[in-house]
Design a protein around this motif. Structure first.
Motif, mmCIF file in Angstrom:
data_model
loop_
_atom_site.group_PDB
_atom_site.id
_atom_site.type_symbol
_atom_site.label_atom_id
_atom_site.label_comp_id
_atom_site.label_asym_id
_atom_site.label_seq_id
_atom_site.Cartn_x
_atom_site.Cartn_y
_atom_site.Cartn_z
ATOM 1 N N ILE A 31 44.243 36.287 28.610
ATOM 2 C CA ILE A 31 43.748 35.971 29.950
ATOM 3 C C ILE A 31 43.521 34.473 30.096
ATOM 4 O O ILE A 31 43.911 33.853 31.084
ATOM 5 N N GLU A 35 46.271 33.332 32.931
ATOM 6 C CA GLU A 35 45.774 33.419 34.308
ATOM 7 C C GLU A 35 45.649 32.034 34.911
ATOM 8 O O GLU A 35 45.085 31.125 34.315
ATOM 9 N N ALA A 47 46.304 37.365 38.282
ATOM 10 C CA ALA A 47 45.345 38.132 37.479
ATOM 11 C C ALA A 47 46.077 39.061 36.532
ATOM 12 O O ALA A 47 47.075 39.678 36.909
ATOM 13 N N VAL A 48 45.565 39.161 35.315
ATOM 14 C CA VAL A 48 46.090 40.138 34.362
ATOM 15 C C VAL A 48 45.421 41.466 34.680
ATOM 16 O O VAL A 48 44.189 41.531 34.792
#
Lengths: 198, 136
Positions: A31, A35, A47-48
């Motif tokens: 992340i 991101e 966004a993950v």
């Protein structure tokens, strides 16, 4: 346009993190690394949303770091040439105006010469004659609130106006994608007016 | 780096995206809201965890979401998918909500191409969309 896609990445992790929280640490690193970044191929990673699989780690020779292949899903924003979308005007000057649609900035030009300057081989604009991308009946009004206005003042485009525009070209540099747009075609232009009802 | 052949008006999105799932602004808003709520719960300062790209995208999809109700969004998808439209076309129509056939074909030229939807079907589709919006 927003897409939900599957991507993969190789993450390197220092052995200090090997323990019961290994998976959490890998997801956290993913992340953190991914991101907010942008690539020409996939656009902006917004966004993950999930992790599919984390493969077996491979110890790298000589360093002790371990590389894990990780497959994940994420929401990305990728603008396309020819796409029509809505955005918010952020800056108006005599060269044209800037609008933002999500993470991407789009410039709508008033000046043919400026656009020829900005146009390098990385933009694919076929017809240079159609470079004036704001309609002829709109002109720039400077003043406290710079705006583009029709001669009868029926339509005014200023900061915070919502506009519908078409992307005519995109350019990618190291960290972001930048677009050129037009409001000249049918059904494009101002949608919401912040001064309506004033 | 951008593929020179890409052109959304002809549905040329490149191999990477042609078969991928497209999301309408309203759908993205739901996903990002969930992420935002999780970040809020886990930390006192969520803005340190969430990137600027996230913040801008979140503000954008909230502002440009045409539908408040998630069920309405689901219905919109169903109506549009019934007409054998590509994911990209479904989402552009769902995001922009054209009111007339003329507007719809101007915004998404690929739907009116030879052999695809005729005006009558497009009009029916737009009427269904308008109905969903009224009753949402």
């Amino acid at each position: 346009m927003f897409f939900h896609i599957r991507l993969e990445r190789n993450l390197q992790l220092h052995p200090r993190f090997f323990g019961p929280q290994l998976r959490d640490k890998l997801v956290e690193k993913l992340i953190h690394d991914v991101e907010g970044t942008c690539s020409g191929r996939h656009g902006f990673v917004v966004a993950v949303t999930g992790v599919d699989t984390i493969g077996k780690g491979l110890i790298r020779d000589g360093t002790g770091y371990v590389t894990f292949p990780i497959h994940y899903q994420c929401v990305v924003f990728r603008p396309f040439k020819g796409e029509i979308l809505e955005g918010v005007v952020t800056l108006v000057n005599k060269m044209g105006f800037f609008a933002e649609a999500g993470p991407v900035q789009i410039f709508v030009s008033n000046h043919v010469s400026l656009l020829k300057f900005v146009c390098s081989s990385s933009f694919s604009l076929n017809n240079l004659e159609s470079l004036q991308l704001i309609p002829d009946d709109m002109s720039f009004q400077s003043g406290d609130v710079p705006c583009y206005e029709t001669s009868d003042s029926s339509v005014r485009i200023q900061k915070d106006s919502e506009v519908r525009l078409k992307i005519v070209g995109t350019r990618v540099d190291a960290t972001e994608i930048f677009c050129i747009g037009t409001i000249k075609d049918d059904f494009l232009g101002l949608i919401g007016d912040p001064t309506a009802g004033a | 780096m951008a593929n020179e052949e890409e052109d959304a008006s002809e549905l040329k999105l490149g191999e990477d995206f042609l078969k991928e799932k497209c999301l309408m602004n309203a759908e993205v808003a739901k996903i990002l809201q969930h992420k935002y709520d999780t970040a809020n719960q886990m930390s006192d300062d969520p803005s340190s965890q969430l990137s600027q790209v996230f913040e801008k995208s979140f503000a954008y999809v909230k502002r440009f979401s045409r539908y408040k109700n998630p069920e309405a969004v689901q219905q919109v998808r169903e109506v549009l998918s019934r007409n054998q439209l590509a994911e990209f076309e479904v989402c552009v129509l769902g995001n922009l909500c054209p009111e007339t056939v003329e507007e719809a074909t101007a915004l998404v030229p690929s739907i009116a191409k030879k052999g695809r939807l005729d005006d009558e079907r497009i009009e029916q589709m737009l009427a269904d969309l308008a109905r969903i919006k009224t009753f949402e």
